[in-house]
Design a protein around this motif. Structure first.
Motif, PDB file in Angstrom:
ATOM      1  N   LEU A  47       0.683 -12.530 -36.837  1.00  0.00           N
ATOM      2  CA  LEU A  47      -0.139 -13.144 -37.979  1.00  0.00           C
ATOM      3  C   LEU A  47       0.728 -13.457 -39.231  1.00  0.00           C
ATOM      4  CD1 LEU A  47      -2.995 -10.651 -37.337  1.00  0.00           C
ATOM      5  CD2 LEU A  47      -3.081 -12.912 -37.015  1.00  0.00           C
ATOM      6  N   THR A  48       1.683 -12.608 -39.514  1.00  0.00           N
ATOM      7  CA  THR A  48       2.516 -12.707 -40.627  1.00  0.00           C
ATOM      8  C   THR A  48       3.129 -14.077 -40.595  1.00  0.00           C
ATOM      9  OG1 THR A  48       2.772 -10.489 -40.989  1.00  0.00           O
ATOM     10  CG2 THR A  48       4.596 -12.069 -41.958  1.00  0.00           C
ATOM     11  N   ASN A  49       3.634 -14.427 -39.072  1.00  0.00           N
ATOM     12  CA  ASN A  49       4.335 -15.701 -39.040  1.00  0.00           C
ATOM     13  C   ASN A  49       3.451 -16.871 -39.117  1.00  0.00           C
ATOM     14  OD1 ASN A  49       6.879 -14.556 -38.510  1.00  0.00           O
ATOM     15  ND2 ASN A  49       6.631 -14.321 -36.175  1.00  0.00           N
ATOM     16  N   LEU A  50       2.238 -16.648 -38.768  1.00  0.00           N
ATOM     17  CA  LEU A  50       1.123 -17.777 -39.056  1.00  0.00           C
ATOM     18  C   LEU A  50       0.880 -17.957 -40.422  1.00  0.00           C
ATOM     19  CD1 LEU A  50      -1.150 -16.867 -36.005  1.00  0.00           C
ATOM     20  CD2 LEU A  50      -0.091 -18.917 -36.083  1.00  0.00           C
ATOM     21  N   ALA A  51       1.024 -16.996 -41.272  1.00  0.00           N
ATOM     22  CA  ALA A  51       0.789 -17.063 -42.546  1.00  0.00           C
ATOM     23  C   ALA A  51       1.819 -17.773 -43.425  1.00  0.00           C
ATOM     24  CB  ALA A  51       0.279 -15.696 -43.204  1.00  0.00           C
ATOM     25  N   GLY A  52       2.966 -17.503 -42.834  1.00  0.00           N
ATOM     26  CA  GLY A  52       4.061 -18.299 -43.384  1.00  0.00           C
ATOM     27  C   GLY A  52       4.093 -19.736 -43.001  1.00  0.00           C
ATOM     28  N   LEU A  53       3.709 -19.974 -41.747  1.00  0.00           N
ATOM     29  CA  LEU A  53       3.607 -21.426 -41.267  1.00  0.00           C
ATOM     30  C   LEU A  53       2.467 -22.245 -42.212  1.00  0.00           C
ATOM     31  CD1 LEU A  53       3.918 -24.015 -39.416  1.00  0.00           C
ATOM     32  CD2 LEU A  53       2.205 -22.664 -37.930  1.00  0.00           C
ATOM     33  N   ALA A  54       1.524 -21.508 -42.474  1.00  0.00           N
ATOM     34  CA  ALA A  54       0.393 -22.212 -43.355  1.00  0.00           C
ATOM     35  C   ALA A  54       0.747 -22.365 -44.797  1.00  0.00           C
ATOM     36  CB  ALA A  54      -1.038 -21.370 -43.344  1.00  0.00           C
ATOM     37  N   LYS A  55       1.830 -21.406 -45.475  1.00  0.00           N
ATOM     38  CA  LYS A  55       2.050 -21.557 -46.512  1.00  0.00           C
ATOM     39  C   LYS A  55       3.294 -22.763 -46.622  1.00  0.00           C
ATOM     40  CE  LYS A  55       4.747 -18.942 -50.335  1.00  0.00           C
ATOM     41  NZ  LYS A  55       5.055 -17.865 -50.558  1.00  0.00           N
ATOM     42  N   SER A  56       4.128 -22.783 -45.431  1.00  0.00           N
ATOM     43  CA  SER A  56       4.911 -23.886 -45.287  1.00  0.00           C
ATOM     44  C   SER A  56       4.130 -25.268 -45.340  1.00  0.00           C
ATOM     45  CB  SER A  56       5.673 -23.628 -44.113  1.00  0.00           C
ATOM     46  OG  SER A  56       6.761 -24.916 -44.058  1.00  0.00           O
TER      47      SER A  56
END
Length: 104
Positions: free
Chosen positions: A86-95
């Motif tokens: 979920l943290t990686n998904l949040a990072g992708l969305a931020k990117s």
């Protein structure tokens, strides 16, 4: 140059699949649903966005999408490392948010 929206669609579909997976806690399922919805909104915007050829932010976003997809395909890993995923998904969305800010 474009973001790989086909690969992003795989990410979105995986999020929605995990949002219905009874092996995950309800808060985790809710989080996957929220991430999938956010990524879907971004995908719609990215379909109309144009970027310069060789744009480093686009290349980075495409690499992040592929990396997240590799992780999401390992269902047991997702179940064991839900918070990290979920943290990686949040990072992708931020990117992708940052990328949309520079879209032409």
């Amino acid at each position: 140059m474009n973001v790989d929206t086909a690969a992003l669609l795989e990410t979105i579909n995986s999020c929605f699949e995990f949002s219905m997976d009874g092996r995950l806690t309800e808060p985790a399922r809710d989080e996957f649903l929220a991430r999938g919805k956010r990524l879907r909104r971004q995908q719609v915007e990215l379909l109309a966005a144009e970027f310069e050829k060789g744009n480093a932010a686009v290349l980075d976003a495409n690499a992040r999408i592929l990396a997240v997809n590799v992780t999401l395909q390992e269902k047991q890993e997702v179940l064991e490392r839900t918070a990290d995923v979920l943290t990686n998904l949040a990072g992708l969305a931020k990117s992708l948010d940052g990328l949309l800010n520079i879209a032409a």
